[in-house]
Design a protein around this motif. Sequence first.
Motif, PDB file in Angstrom:
ATOM      1  N   TYR A   1       0.797  -1.228   0.000  1.00  0.00           N
ATOM      2  CA  TYR A   1       0.000   0.000   0.000  1.00  0.00           C
ATOM      3  C   TYR A   1       0.830   1.279   0.000  1.00  0.00           C
ATOM      4  CZ  TYR A   1      -4.200  -2.754   0.786  1.00  0.00           C
ATOM      5  OH  TYR A   1      -5.233  -3.646   0.640  1.00  0.00           O
ATOM      6  N   ARG A   2       2.152   1.175   0.211  1.00  0.00           N
ATOM      7  CA  ARG A   2       2.961   2.406   0.236  1.00  0.00           C
ATOM      8  C   ARG A   2       4.029   2.354  -0.849  1.00  0.00           C
ATOM      9  NH1 ARG A   2       2.664   2.723   6.294  1.00  0.00           N
ATOM     10  NH2 ARG A   2       1.026   4.284   6.573  1.00  0.00           N
ATOM     11  N   GLU A   3       4.211   3.497  -1.519  1.00  0.00           N
ATOM     12  CA  GLU A   3       5.276   3.610  -2.518  1.00  0.00           C
ATOM     13  C   GLU A   3       6.612   3.539  -1.780  1.00  0.00           C
ATOM     14  OE1 GLU A   3       4.506   3.433  -5.601  1.00  0.00           O
ATOM     15  OE2 GLU A   3       2.377   3.557  -5.084  1.00  0.00           O
ATOM     16  N   PRO A   4       7.699   3.114  -2.494  1.00  0.00           N
ATOM     17  CA  PRO A   4       8.994   2.945  -1.824  1.00  0.00           C
ATOM     18  C   PRO A   4       9.401   4.152  -0.977  1.00  0.00           C
ATOM     19  CG  PRO A   4       9.105   2.082  -4.041  1.00  0.00           C
ATOM     20  CD  PRO A   4       7.735   2.672  -3.890  1.00  0.00           C
ATOM     21  N   GLY A   5       9.212   5.367  -1.467  1.00  0.00           N
ATOM     22  CA  GLY A   5       9.633   6.555  -0.715  1.00  0.00           C
ATOM     23  C   GLY A   5       8.793   6.836   0.521  1.00  0.00           C
ATOM     24  N   GLU A   6       7.627   6.201   0.614  1.00  0.00           N
ATOM     25  CA  GLU A   6       6.712   6.468   1.750  1.00  0.00           C
ATOM     26  C   GLU A   6       6.881   5.457   2.871  1.00  0.00           C
ATOM     27  OE1 GLU A   6       3.003   5.871  -0.307  1.00  0.00           O
ATOM     28  OE2 GLU A   6       2.777   8.002  -0.726  1.00  0.00           O
ATOM     29  N   ARG A   7       7.648   4.398   2.620  1.00  0.00           N
ATOM     30  CA  ARG A   7       7.694   3.303   3.599  1.00  0.00           C
ATOM     31  C   ARG A   7       8.495   3.668   4.833  1.00  0.00           C
ATOM     32  NH1 ARG A   7       8.735  -0.991  -1.207  1.00  0.00           N
ATOM     33  NH2 ARG A   7       6.707  -0.601  -2.172  1.00  0.00           N
TER      34      ARG A   7
END
Length: 197
Positions: free
Chosen positions: A113-119
């Motif tokens: 559910y999260r893009e790589p930069g948001e994790r």
Amino acid sequence: MKLYFAPASPFSRKVRIAAALLGLSVELVPTETINPADPIRQKNPLGKIPTLETDDGDCIFDSAVIAAWLDDQAGGGRIVPRDPKARTRALVLEALADGLADAAVLVIYETRYREPGERSAKWVAHQGEKIERALARLEQAPPALEGEPDIGQIALACALGYLDLRFSGEWRTNHPGLVAWLDDFAQKIPAFAATAA
Ligand SMILES: N[C@@H](CCC(=O)N[C@@H](CS)C(=O)NCC(=O)O)C(=O)O
């Protein structure tokens, strides 16, 4: 009755094994919780699986409530013991195993559910620590498997099966007691292999 489920869901597997042990047949309805058009949102406002729809059209969730309901349908006192001490022991084990599976599912959702930069590595580590502590506690004293398993033992097998499925069985290296316990469970309960994703 219909069970809204997904093959990889450890909570769905728990209910499927419970139904098989109790001799109850359920129609399996494949569900995509991520798809906003999936009917699951009408059956369960939380949009979660497993959700059981009874022949009367009532919808029951979550997996612990479904398992207790199935046990009642089968006469009661089978997978949810009647004896207060045994019952509490089984339900606490179920809560621990479900919590372990919850933490593992959240780690997977972090990538889904999260893009790589948001994790958040901090959040993933926080969940990982829950998994480690739960495994360490269970490794100290794996629950004795005598006779028909209770809902706590079924939940534990499904949580460990989920770690095998999603995390390449890394947990096995440091938990030989639990590995032996799961082998024993799988050998005694054919529904475990029959419900593997
Ligand atoms: N406490 C619930 C947990 C169920 C759960 O987390 N199911 C996941 C699949 S394994 C789900 O439906 N996820 C979709 C979502 O959270 O939107 C139970 O025991 O049934």
